[in-house]
Scaffold this motif. Sequence first.
Motif, PDB file in Angstrom:
ATOM      1  N   VAL A  45       0.862  -1.185   0.000  1.00  0.00           N
ATOM      2  CA  VAL A  45       0.000   0.000   0.000  1.00  0.00           C
ATOM      3  C   VAL A  45       0.898   1.236   0.000  1.00  0.00           C
ATOM      4  N   LEU A  46       0.576   2.171  -0.885  1.00  0.00           N
ATOM      5  CA  LEU A  46       1.394   3.363  -1.091  1.00  0.00           C
ATOM      6  C   LEU A  46       0.644   4.642  -0.772  1.00  0.00           C
ATOM      7  N   GLY A  47       1.401   5.654  -0.381  1.00  0.00           N
ATOM      8  CA  GLY A  47       0.882   7.005  -0.248  1.00  0.00           C
ATOM      9  C   GLY A  47       1.582   7.873  -1.278  1.00  0.00           C
ATOM     10  N   LYS A  48       0.987   9.002  -1.625  1.00  0.00           N
ATOM     11  CA  LYS A  48       1.562   9.897  -2.633  1.00  0.00           C
ATOM     12  C   LYS A  48       2.176  11.108  -1.950  1.00  0.00           C
ATOM     13  N   ILE A  49       3.456  11.317  -2.186  1.00  0.00           N
ATOM     14  CA  ILE A  49       4.177  12.437  -1.585  1.00  0.00           C
ATOM     15  C   ILE A  49       3.681  13.730  -2.225  1.00  0.00           C
ATOM     16  N   THR A  50       3.165  14.613  -1.414  1.00  0.00           N
ATOM     17  CA  THR A  50       2.531  15.830  -1.905  1.00  0.00           C
ATOM     18  C   THR A  50       3.493  16.704  -2.705  1.00  0.00           C
ATOM     19  N   ALA A  51       4.692  16.928  -2.207  1.00  0.00           N
ATOM     20  CA  ALA A  51       5.629  17.858  -2.835  1.00  0.00           C
ATOM     21  C   ALA A  51       6.134  17.388  -4.191  1.00  0.00           C
ATOM     22  N   SER A  52       6.306  16.078  -4.374  1.00  0.00           N
ATOM     23  CA  SER A  52       6.919  15.571  -5.603  1.00  0.00           C
ATOM     24  C   SER A  52       5.962  14.825  -6.522  1.00  0.00           C
ATOM     25  N   GLY A  53       4.845  14.339  -5.991  1.00  0.00           N
ATOM     26  CA  GLY A  53       3.935  13.516  -6.773  1.00  0.00           C
ATOM     27  C   GLY A  53       4.392  12.077  -6.897  1.00  0.00           C
ATOM     28  N   LYS A  54       5.538  11.747  -6.275  1.00  0.00           N
ATOM     29  CA  LYS A  54       6.041  10.374  -6.271  1.00  0.00           C
ATOM     30  C   LYS A  54       5.333   9.596  -5.166  1.00  0.00           C
ATOM     31  N   TYR A  58       2.870   3.676   2.395  1.00  0.00           N
ATOM     32  CA  TYR A  58       1.868   4.309   3.256  1.00  0.00           C
ATOM     33  C   TYR A  58       2.378   4.323   4.693  1.00  0.00           C
ATOM     34  N   ASN A  59       2.326   5.509   5.308  1.00  0.00           N
ATOM     35  CA  ASN A  59       2.801   5.680   6.685  1.00  0.00           C
ATOM     36  C   ASN A  59       1.787   6.525   7.443  1.00  0.00           C
ATOM     37  N   PRO A  60       0.979   5.919   8.304  1.00  0.00           N
ATOM     38  CA  PRO A  60      -0.067   6.674   8.993  1.00  0.00           C
ATOM     39  C   PRO A  60       0.463   7.808   9.866  1.00  0.00           C
ATOM     40  N   ALA A  61       1.750   7.788  10.210  1.00  0.00           N
ATOM     41  CA  ALA A  61       2.341   8.857  11.011  1.00  0.00           C
ATOM     42  C   ALA A  61       3.058   9.889  10.137  1.00  0.00           C
ATOM     43  N   GLY A  62       2.969   9.734   8.829  1.00  0.00           N
ATOM     44  CA  GLY A  62       3.658  10.645   7.919  1.00  0.00           C
ATOM     45  C   GLY A  62       3.040  12.038   7.938  1.00  0.00           C
ATOM     46  N   ALA A  63       3.796  12.979   7.379  1.00  0.00           N
ATOM     47  CA  ALA A  63       3.303  14.353   7.275  1.00  0.00           C
ATOM     48  C   ALA A  63       3.666  14.929   5.909  1.00  0.00           C
ATOM     49  N   ASN A  64       3.833  14.039   4.923  1.00  0.00           N
ATOM     50  CA  ASN A  64       4.245  14.476   3.591  1.00  0.00           C
ATOM     51  C   ASN A  64       3.303  13.987   2.493  1.00  0.00           C
ATOM     52  N   GLY A  65       2.164  13.461   2.873  1.00  0.00           N
ATOM     53  CA  GLY A  65       1.207  12.909   1.927  1.00  0.00           C
ATOM     54  C   GLY A  65       1.100  11.400   2.031  1.00  0.00           C
ATOM     55  N   THR A  66       2.159  10.735   2.533  1.00  0.00           N
ATOM     56  CA  THR A  66       2.125   9.275   2.651  1.00  0.00           C
ATOM     57  C   THR A  66       1.210   8.801   3.760  1.00  0.00           C
ATOM     58  N   GLU A  67       0.685   9.720   4.535  1.00  0.00           N
ATOM     59  CA  GLU A  67      -0.262   9.347   5.589  1.00  0.00           C
ATOM     60  C   GLU A  67      -1.652   9.029   5.031  1.00  0.00           C
ATOM     61  N   THR A  68      -1.846   9.251   3.746  1.00  0.00           N
ATOM     62  CA  THR A  68      -3.091   8.920   3.061  1.00  0.00           C
ATOM     63  C   THR A  68      -2.790   7.846   2.018  1.00  0.00           C
ATOM     64  N   ALA A  69      -3.422   6.689   2.146  1.00  0.00           N
ATOM     65  CA  ALA A  69      -3.215   5.612   1.183  1.00  0.00           C
ATOM     66  C   ALA A  69      -3.794   6.036  -0.169  1.00  0.00           C
ATOM     67  N   ALA A  70      -2.999   5.844  -1.233  1.00  0.00           N
ATOM     68  CA  ALA A  70      -3.419   6.331  -2.539  1.00  0.00           C
ATOM     69  C   ALA A  70      -3.318   5.301  -3.657  1.00  0.00           C
ATOM     70  N   ALA A  71      -2.592   4.213  -3.442  1.00  0.00           N
ATOM     71  CA  ALA A  71      -2.376   3.241  -4.513  1.00  0.00           C
ATOM     72  C   ALA A  71      -1.858   1.939  -3.918  1.00  0.00           C
ATOM     73  N   ILE A  72      -1.791   0.912  -4.779  1.00  0.00           N
ATOM     74  CA  ILE A  72      -1.221  -0.374  -4.391  1.00  0.00           C
ATOM     75  C   ILE A  72      -0.226  -0.769  -5.473  1.00  0.00           C
ATOM     76  N   LEU A  73       0.968  -1.127  -5.053  1.00  0.00           N
ATOM     77  CA  LEU A  73       2.035  -1.485  -5.988  1.00  0.00           C
ATOM     78  C   LEU A  73       1.706  -2.781  -6.713  1.00  0.00           C
TER      79      LEU A  73
END
Length: 127
Positions: A45-54, A58-73
């Motif tokens: 499960v992946l999150g999308k990094i807000t600043a880069s779009g990469k 997925y990291n529920p404690a993240g603060a860069n966009g990865t705290e929201t699940a957005a895709a599956i590899l």
Amino acid sequence: MPATLTEDRFSGAAHYIVSEANGMYRSREQVVIASGSGVLKPGTVLGKITASGKYSVYNPAGANGTETAAAILWEGCDATSEDVRRTATVRDTEVHADVLAWGAGVTTDQHKTDALTDLASSGIIGR
């Protein structure tokens, strides 16, 4: 004597998919997995990094966009030291929730529930 091939049924590309949108490619996109994400298994499960779009794990404690699940590899990769382009499920797919791969930051069932709720907003439904 012939060699025996043993395959982990939870490790092949797209092993997590129950069904996809009509035309299947509608459910997938090429994404960039950010350098530093590490070695990832198919179904991560992946999150999308807000600043880069990469994308990254997925990291529920993240603060860069990865705290929201957005895709599956879709397929595994090694993004330890460089960005890697891979296919990901990003919309309109039913998945086997019990075979998804989770990053180290996912430590509770509530984290998984939250991620599946995030994914549902894109039409990725855990079964």
